[in-house]
Design an enzyme around this catalytic site. Structure first.
Site, PDB file in Angstrom:
ATOM      1  N   ALA A 156      61.875  48.485 -40.345  1.00 35.64           N
ATOM      2  CA  ALA A 156      62.386  48.472 -41.721  1.00 35.64           C
ATOM      3  C   ALA A 156      63.611  49.379 -41.833  1.00 35.64           C
ATOM      4  CB  ALA A 156      61.296  48.953 -42.683  1.00 35.64           C
ATOM      5  N   TYR A 157      63.487  50.567 -41.266  1.00 38.05           N
ATOM      6  CA  TYR A 157      64.586  51.540 -41.306  1.00 38.05           C
ATOM      7  C   TYR A 157      65.800  51.002 -40.546  1.00 38.05           C
ATOM      8  CZ  TYR A 157      66.848  56.153 -40.920  1.00 38.05           C
ATOM      9  OH  TYR A 157      67.721  57.211 -40.996  1.00 38.05           O
TER      10      TYR A 157
END
Ligand SMILES: NC(=O)c1ccc[n+]([C@@H]2O[C@H](COP(=O)([O-])OP(=O)(O)OC[C@H]3O[C@@H](n4cnc5c(N)ncnc54)[C@H](O)[C@@H]3O)[C@@H](O)[C@H]2O)c1
Length: 250
Positions: A156-157
């Site tokens: 996600a990051y």
């Protein structure tokens, strides 16, 4: 470290996520270089602490979630009633948990991308019309080396930061005929509170990839952000500036 004098007199800067870590140090250097600074952060306690630490009449703050477009729009409108916005540092970010993609909580994945990517979009979207009106602006989007390399167990990051890099490249070109520069920076690990969100093993793995063999210092990061935010940066735009101690060489 010997510091260069930057001149930010008569400049107003928004620093998102400025209550601590990178953002707090950037706010401090902007203030000591003559700028008016507005910190936008969600953390009330740390924002109050930042007000005490910075102790400067040219500082103001808002509790605002950058992933919430309406809140960002409201804060932008309040600022531009009295002042132009010359500098925008899109620095607010979270890493989210360390987990493989197929085990990642759906809502958390979305939240990480919302803050890191949509937050950058929201601030740019509301502030850029003011910069266009004044034909002046310096925008720095704080991405991460994770957005270039992709870190395992941080999908996600990595995706949110890669998105912020893509946004920077497009937006920089859209504004290239004006005196507005938009650049991204891709730091490697620095010892701020964000590291608490990841496992110790994950942090060690990140550090082991850095040829300099140490963490990035916040002041080293601030130096790069200051130059990109300054009037002296008259040509660089739509670019990605690496500050990863040799980890990422492209
Ligand atoms: N420290 C590192 O190792 C590192 C490495 C690469 C990139 N970065 C990036 O640098 C930026 C700053 O990180 P840091 O290390 O100073 O972390 P930090 O956790 O010390 O500071 C981040 C700040 O952002 C604020 N924030 C979080 N979500 C927000 C939201 N929705 N709206 C407004 N504010 C919000 C937090 O309250 C906090 O004050 C982040 O974008 C991060 O991803 C950090």
């Amino acid at each position: 470290m010997k510091k260069i004098d930057f001149d930010f007199k008569n400049r107003t800067a928004i620093v998102t996520g400025g209550a601590q870590g990178f953002g707090l140090d950037i706010a401090k250097r902007f203030l000591s270089s003559g700028a008016k600074v507005i910190i936008w952060d969600t953390d009330l306690k740390m924002t109050q602490k930042a007000i005490e630490v910075l102790n400067n009449p040219n500082l103001s703050t808002n509790i605002v979630d950058v992933s919430n477009f309406k809140e960002v729009e409201k804060c932008t409108n309040e600022v531009i009633k009295n002042s132009n916005i010359d500098i925008l540092i899109n620095n607010a970010g979270i890493t989210g948990p360390t987990a493989s993609l197929w085990e990642y909580d759906f809502e958390m994945w979305k939240k990480v991308v919302d803050i890191n990517l949509m937050g950058t979009f929201n601030c740019c979207k509301t502030i850029i019309p003011n910069m266009i009106k004044n034909n002046y602006g310096r925008i720095v989007n704080v991405a991460s080396v994770a957005g270039k390399d992709g870190n395992a167990n941080a999908s996600a990051y990595s995706a949110g930061k890669a998105g912020a890099i893509g946004l920077t490249k497009s937006l920089g070109k859209e504004l290239a005929d004006k005196n507005i520069a938009v650049n991204a920076v891709t730091p490697a690990g620095a010892k701020t509170r964000i590291l608490d969100q990841m496992t110790k093993e994950h942090v060690q793995r990140m550090l082991s990839k850095v040829p300099r063999g140490r963490f990035l210092e916040v002041e080293e990061f601030t130096s790069l952000v200051c130059w990109l935010s300054s009037e002296e940066n008259t040509f660089s735009t739509a670019a990605v500036f690496d500050i990863s101690g040799g980890r990422s060489t492209y």
